[in-house]
Write an enzyme that holds these catalytic residues in place. Structure first.
Site, PDB file in Angstrom:
ATOM      1  N   ASP A   1     -41.079-131.485 -93.601  1.00 26.41           N
ATOM      2  CA  ASP A   1     -40.385-130.438 -94.343  1.00 26.41           C
ATOM      3  C   ASP A   1     -39.811-129.397 -93.384  1.00 26.41           C
ATOM      4  O   ASP A   1     -39.331-128.355 -93.835  1.00 26.41           O
ATOM      5  CB  ASP A   1     -41.376-129.773 -95.309  1.00 26.41           C
ATOM      6  CG  ASP A   1     -40.704-129.220 -96.568  1.00 26.41           C
ATOM      7  OD1 ASP A   1     -39.553-129.602 -96.845  1.00 26.41           O
ATOM      8  OD2 ASP A   1     -41.326-128.407 -97.261  1.00 26.41           O
TER       9      ASP A   1
ATOM     10  N   GLY B   1     -41.339-127.648 -99.848  1.00 24.74           N
ATOM     11  CA  GLY B   1     -42.679-127.986-100.313  1.00 24.74           C
ATOM     12  C   GLY B   1     -43.172-127.144-101.469  1.00 24.74           C
ATOM     13  O   GLY B   1     -43.757-127.648-102.422  1.00 24.74           O
ATOM     14  N   ALA B   2     -42.940-125.835-101.404  1.00 26.08           N
ATOM     15  CA  ALA B   2     -43.423-124.935-102.456  1.00 26.08           C
ATOM     16  C   ALA B   2     -42.284-124.432-103.335  1.00 26.08           C
ATOM     17  O   ALA B   2     -42.465-123.476-104.089  1.00 26.08           O
ATOM     18  CB  ALA B   2     -44.150-123.751-101.829  1.00 26.08           C
TER      19      ALA B   2
ATOM     20  N   ALA C   1     -47.071-128.948 -93.444  1.00 30.77           N
ATOM     21  CA  ALA C   1     -47.912-127.774 -93.201  1.00 30.77           C
ATOM     22  C   ALA C   1     -47.122-126.693 -92.474  1.00 30.77           C
ATOM     23  O   ALA C   1     -46.703-125.702 -93.064  1.00 30.77           O
ATOM     24  CB  ALA C   1     -49.141-128.174 -92.406  1.00 30.77           C
ATOM     25  N   ARG C   2     -46.897-126.910 -91.157  1.00 26.84           N
ATOM     26  CA  ARG C   2     -46.135-125.953 -90.358  1.00 26.84           C
ATOM     27  C   ARG C   2     -45.439-126.691 -89.223  1.00 26.84           C
ATOM     28  O   ARG C   2     -45.976-127.644 -88.665  1.00 26.84           O
ATOM     29  CB  ARG C   2     -47.050-124.851 -89.784  1.00 26.84           C
ATOM     30  CG  ARG C   2     -47.465-123.786 -90.785  1.00 26.84           C
ATOM     31  CD  ARG C   2     -46.277-122.937 -91.221  1.00 26.84           C
ATOM     32  NE  ARG C   2     -46.653-121.925 -92.205  1.00 26.84           N
ATOM     33  CZ  ARG C   2     -46.585-122.085 -93.510  1.00 26.84           C
ATOM     34  NH1 ARG C   2     -46.206-123.254 -94.005  1.00 26.84           N
ATOM     35  NH2 ARG C   2     -46.911-121.110 -94.339  1.00 26.84           N
TER      36      ARG C   2
ATOM     37  N   ASP D   1     -61.831-132.324 -90.784  1.00 26.03           N
ATOM     38  CA  ASP D   1     -61.702-130.870 -90.833  1.00 26.03           C
ATOM     39  C   ASP D   1     -62.992-130.276 -90.284  1.00 26.03           C
ATOM     40  O   ASP D   1     -64.022-130.293 -90.954  1.00 26.03           O
ATOM     41  CB  ASP D   1     -61.472-130.387 -92.265  1.00 26.03           C
ATOM     42  CG  ASP D   1     -61.085-128.914 -92.333  1.00 26.03           C
ATOM     43  OD1 ASP D   1     -61.447-128.163 -91.402  1.00 26.03           O
ATOM     44  OD2 ASP D   1     -60.420-128.520 -93.297  1.00 26.03           O
TER      45      ASP D   1
ATOM     46  N   ILE E   1     -54.910-127.915-100.417  1.00 28.09           N
ATOM     47  CA  ILE E   1     -53.922-128.987-100.562  1.00 28.09           C
ATOM     48  C   ILE E   1     -54.476-130.303-100.035  1.00 28.09           C
ATOM     49  O   ILE E   1     -54.330-131.353-100.673  1.00 28.09           O
ATOM     50  CB  ILE E   1     -52.617-128.617 -99.839  1.00 28.09           C
ATOM     51  CG1 ILE E   1     -52.004-127.363-100.467  1.00 28.09           C
ATOM     52  CG2 ILE E   1     -51.617-129.775 -99.897  1.00 28.09           C
ATOM     53  CD1 ILE E   1     -50.761-126.859 -99.769  1.00 28.09           C
TER      54      ILE E   1
ATOM     55  N   GLU F   1     -33.318-132.054 -82.809  1.00 32.53           N
ATOM     56  CA  GLU F   1     -33.572-133.310 -82.099  1.00 32.53           C
ATOM     57  C   GLU F   1     -34.013-134.438 -83.037  1.00 32.53           C
ATOM     58  O   GLU F   1     -34.070-135.599 -82.639  1.00 32.53           O
ATOM     59  CB  GLU F   1     -34.618-133.107 -81.004  1.00 32.53           C
ATOM     60  CG  GLU F   1     -35.948-132.573 -81.475  1.00 32.53           C
ATOM     61  CD  GLU F   1     -36.046-131.064 -81.402  1.00 32.53           C
ATOM     62  OE1 GLU F   1     -37.137-130.551 -81.124  1.00 32.53           O
ATOM     63  OE2 GLU F   1     -35.007-130.385 -81.630  1.00 32.53           O
TER      64      GLU F   1
ATOM     65  N   HIS G   1     -37.522-127.721 -96.133  1.00 38.45           N
ATOM     66  CA  HIS G   1     -38.609-126.770 -96.385  1.00 38.45           C
ATOM     67  C   HIS G   1     -38.737-126.451 -97.879  1.00 38.45           C
ATOM     68  O   HIS G   1     -38.725-125.286 -98.286  1.00 38.45           O
ATOM     69  CB  HIS G   1     -38.390-125.486 -95.574  1.00 38.45           C
ATOM     70  CG  HIS G   1     -39.669-124.709 -95.392  1.00 38.45           C
ATOM     71  ND1 HIS G   1     -39.705-123.476 -94.784  1.00 38.45           N
ATOM     72  CD2 HIS G   1     -40.951-124.973 -95.745  1.00 38.45           C
ATOM     73  CE1 HIS G   1     -40.944-123.025 -94.766  1.00 38.45           C
ATOM     74  NE2 HIS G   1     -41.716-123.919 -95.342  1.00 38.45           N
TER      75      HIS G   1
END
Length: 389
Positions: free
Chosen positions: A257, A276-277, A232-233, A169, A150, A262, A274
């Site tokens: 996502d 994204g996919a 991502a997460r 990366d 991605i 808070e 959530h």
């Protein structure tokens, strides 16, 4: 007949990959050979001893106790890249929404419920539109953290949109490097990337090393007009530190996502549920890839896109195929080959690969392997799991 247990709603395109004459696919199976799932959490599930492989129709495997299953000799597959286009398109939308106050403008218009004259509405909107002005992404710098399937797609697309792109990366694969444009400037560390970026998009897995990768320390080195995108997460960003940074004006915005309590009610945060996919195409792609990988493993012992086993493949050479997992220590393979030699079994071909603390082997032999010899292989010290195909 192979048995596949499914969890969640799996795309029919994926399920149709299983031939009905050799596979029984059901959400009720109690003695399955393989499991196909999406988001079902398996940490509290009792895994039947019959299960040898699990395929997750998606990239993340947080819902699967991978370490535990590795010790049991269970291969865990995922589907990296299958949903990449869906996530890529949503991130483009997030970039545009983060650059211009599209969401605020749309909400304002929807709130004009008491207006009945279109002419008056037009005059009002002409007057108020300056409140929702923003900037363009062309010429801005996008920092891409994680240059996998991605991340590399986003980097390449951002270049086409006229953005400057920098990437970081430390563990980029050869495959990803080939896909990435040479115009993406590689940064030596995360801090350097954060310091020069107007937008930062995160594309790293949720592992101990990336938990709260974005925290008070890393946020402090960013531009005050910068915005972070997290598709991502959730665990990669410390929500508490993000709120503190936004309150202090350290950065300008956060788009994610992964909503958290808070983060609600803030004008400098855009939250998505959530999704994204969550496209029909992505779900189909993930299901098809997961099914194909599961079948190739069950029928041939080949492994592609496993999160806990090495990538390994060998063409069939006739006869019987033996696959076995063992602890990655010396002499195990030699001991197994000695068992075959003592049983006067001729090896036609073989391949051995290791990953971290485990090794995996595929051996094609002439003729059949009887139960006695299989038991002897299973008894070799260090052998974890044996299959005869």
């Amino acid at each position: 007949m192979y048995k596949i247990r499914t969890y969640n709603a799996i795309s029919s395109k994926g399920l149709s990959r299983f031939p009905t004459d050799s596979y029984q696919v059901s959400s009720e199976s109690t003695d399955a050979d393989g499991i196909l799932l999406r988001s079902q959490k398996l940490h509290t599930e009792v895994l039947p001893e019959s299960v040898v492989a699990i395929a997750r129709a998606g990239a993340g495997t947080n819902n699967i106790p991978v370490a535990d299953y590795t010790e049991k000799g269970v291969v865990v597959f995922n589907t990296p890249g299958a949903n990449a286009n869906a996530v890529k398109e949503l991130i483009v939308a997030a970039l545009l929404m983060g650059s211009r106050d599209i969401y605020g403008g749309m909400n304002y218009v929807q709130g004009l419920t008491e207006m009945t004259d279109s002419g008056e509405m037009g005059k009002l909107l002409e007057k108020e539109k300056k409140n929702f002005a923003g900037g363009e992404i062309q010429g801005k710098t996008l920092g891409v953290v994680g240059l996998g399937a991605i991340g590399s797609m986003i980097g390449n697309l951002a270049l086409e949109l006229g953005m400057n792109v920098v990437g970081y990366d430390p563990a980029i694969s050869v495959e990803a490097a080939w896909q990435l444009s040479s115009s993406v400037e590689r940064m030596e560390n995360l801090e350097a990337l954060l310091a020069c970026s107007d937008f930062i998009t995160l594309h790293v897995p949720a592992i101990p090393a990336t938990k709260h990768l974005i925290n008070s320390k890393t946020l402090s080195g960013m531009r005050s007009n910068a915005k972070i995108l997290n598709f991502a997460r959730e665990e990669i960003v410390s929500s508490a530190d993000m709120v503190a940074a936004l309150d202090a004006g350290v950065i300008a915005g956060y788009i994610t996502d992964f909503p958290a309590p808070e983060l609600l009610g803030r004008k400098d945060v855009l939250l998505m549920p959530h999704i994204g996919a969550s496209t029909e195409e992505a779900e189909e792609n993930c299901a098809v890839m997961a099914a194909n990988q599961l079948m190739d493993f069950l029928e041939n012992g080949n492994i592609l896109n496993s999160v806990n086993y090495p990538k390994i493949r060998m063409s069939r050479n006739g006869g019987t195929r033996i696959t076995f997992t063992n602890k990655n220590v010396p002499k195990v393979l030699g001991s197994v080959l000695s068992v075959l030699a003592d049983g006067e079994i001729n090896v036609v071909d073989m391949v051995n690969k290791s990953r971290d603390e485990i090794a995996y082997n595929i051996i094609d032999i002439e003729g059949d392997l009887n139960d006695s010899l299989k038991a002897q292989i299973e008894a070799v010290e260090g052998v974890v799991h044996v299959r005869v195909i």
